[in-house]
Scaffold this motif. Structure first.
Motif, PDB file in Angstrom:
ATOM      1  N   VAL A  76     -38.631  18.513 -41.051  1.00 37.36           N
ATOM      2  CA  VAL A  76     -39.267  19.368 -42.390  1.00 37.36           C
ATOM      3  C   VAL A  76     -40.628  19.549 -42.890  1.00 37.36           C
TER       4      VAL A  76
ATOM      5  N   GLU B 130     -44.889  28.081 -34.807  1.00 36.87           N
ATOM      6  CA  GLU B 130     -46.053  28.284 -35.169  1.00 36.87           C
ATOM      7  C   GLU B 130     -47.113  28.798 -34.070  1.00 36.87           C
TER       8      GLU B 130
ATOM      9  N   GLY C 142     -41.669  22.756 -45.711  1.00 42.80           N
ATOM     10  CA  GLY C 142     -41.692  22.620 -46.937  1.00 42.80           C
ATOM     11  C   GLY C 142     -41.572  21.769 -47.847  1.00 42.80           C
TER      12      GLY C 142
ATOM     13  N   ALA D 198     -35.782  30.912 -39.475  1.00 39.01           N
ATOM     14  CA  ALA D 198     -35.423  29.677 -40.784  1.00 39.01           C
ATOM     15  C   ALA D 198     -36.457  29.594 -41.235  1.00 39.01           C
ATOM     16  N   ILE D 199     -37.771  28.953 -40.242  1.00 38.19           N
ATOM     17  CA  ILE D 199     -38.743  28.359 -41.100  1.00 38.19           C
ATOM     18  C   ILE D 199     -39.912  29.010 -41.928  1.00 38.19           C
TER      19      ILE D 199
HETATM   20  C1  PEP Z   1     -41.527  23.290 -39.927  1.00 41.35           C
HETATM   21  O1  PEP Z   1     -42.072  23.570 -39.945  1.00 41.35           O
HETATM   22  O2  PEP Z   1     -40.935  22.607 -38.811  1.00 41.35           O
HETATM   23  C2  PEP Z   1     -40.071  23.826 -40.299  1.00 41.35           C
HETATM   24  C3  PEP Z   1     -39.116  23.559 -40.667  1.00 41.35           C
HETATM   25  O3  PEP Z   1     -40.904  23.962 -41.745  1.00 41.35           O
HETATM   26  P1  PEP Z   1     -39.222  24.658 -42.994  1.00 41.35           P
HETATM   27  O4  PEP Z   1     -38.933  23.290 -43.515  1.00 41.35           O
HETATM   28  O5  PEP Z   1     -40.306  24.925 -44.256  1.00 41.35           O
HETATM   29  O6  PEP Z   1     -38.933  25.450 -42.903  1.00 41.35           O
END
Ligand code: PEP
Length: 249
Positions: free
Chosen positions: A233, A102, A235, A175-176
């Motif tokens: 991790v 991000e 969310g 995947a994020i």
């Molecule tokens: C993150 O923000 O680094 C991330 C992996 O988010 P999420 O687990 O929500 O995909």
């Protein structure tokens, strides 16, 4: 002893820009209450800057460590809005994310800047968690390894002594926060590639975390992979029970 036994598992929560004091208090209390059940795994949370003091006060002595989600490459000076690694040290931060996708996407952070941020963290005794990962278009074009190698290049150029003190997080951008997780085999293939890069530098034991929609229900199969040493991790780190279940997986 296999390599997974030598590399202690690490699960880090990235709260992103979520939370307020009351919600944080109950999340932090929930984590402290549940952490004794988590074994053989380092557990940490990276919280928004204004809540570092709250994390410090709540987590001190709990066995859970804390950190921030970004850091300036500068030590101090006229850099309005930025936060230095020294300031993070004042709040006893052990970790800082560097180059989360991000930040790369929304704030134009370059591979070089990410490496400079990692150095700033190390200079203050903080472990940088250097995030790398390809977009969906790059993955579909078969460019994953090439993109990861490019992102890692200025970091690896810092040399074994510096890189040996870091953590790498592989987070495929697709995947994020999307609910789409890489399959354990897909993630393992990229982790093995990252491990080969680290081994080439002489630091094969650097921990490599996977991130991207990790939940309690998929953590076990990801952690079973030989080169996946834990998770970053997003969310799911906002729910104490779910986050602890990931760490217990
Ligand atoms: C993150 O923000 O680094 C991330 C992996 O988010 P999420 O687990 O929500 O995909």
């Amino acid at each position: 002893m296999n390599s997974h036994q030598t590399r202690k598992r690490l699960v880090i929560g990235n709260w992103k820009m979520h939370g307020h004091q009351a919600a944080n208090a109950s999340l932090l209390d929930g984590l402290c209450a549940g952490v004794p059940a988590v074994q053989d795994c380092d557990l940490a949370v990276c919280v928004p800057f204004p809540y570092l003091g709250q994390a410090h006060a709540s987590l001190q002595g709990s066995g859970i460590t804390w950190g921030a989600q970004d850091v300036s490459k500068h030590e101090q000076g006229a850099f309005t809005g930025e936060v230095s690694a020294g300031m993070l040290s004042d709040f006893a931060c052990q970790w800082v994310l560097a180059g989360h996708s991000e930040r790369r996407t929304l704030h134009g952070e370059t591979d070089q800047l990410v490496a400079e941020k990692a150095v700033a963290a190390l200079n203050a005794g903080i472990t940088p968690v250097v995030c790398v990962g390809e977009t969906l278009a790059e993955q579909e074009a078969g460019q994953t390894d090439q993109v990861i190698a490019r992102q890692l290049a200025p970091v690896l150029a810092l040399g074994a002594q510096q890189v040996g003190k870091m953590v790498i997080a592989y987070e495929p951008v697709w995947a994020i926060g999307t609910g789409r997780t890489a399959t354990p085999e897909q993630a393992q293939a990229v982790h093995a590639f990252i491990r080969s890069q680290l081994a080439g530098l002489g630091v094969p034991e650097v921990r490599v975390l996977y991130g991207g929609s990790v939940k309690a229900s998929n953590a076990g199969s990801l952690f079973a992979m030989s080169d996946i040493d834990g998770a970053l991790v997003g969310g799911a780190s906002l729910m104490a029970e779910e986050f602890l279940r990931i760490a217990a997986a």
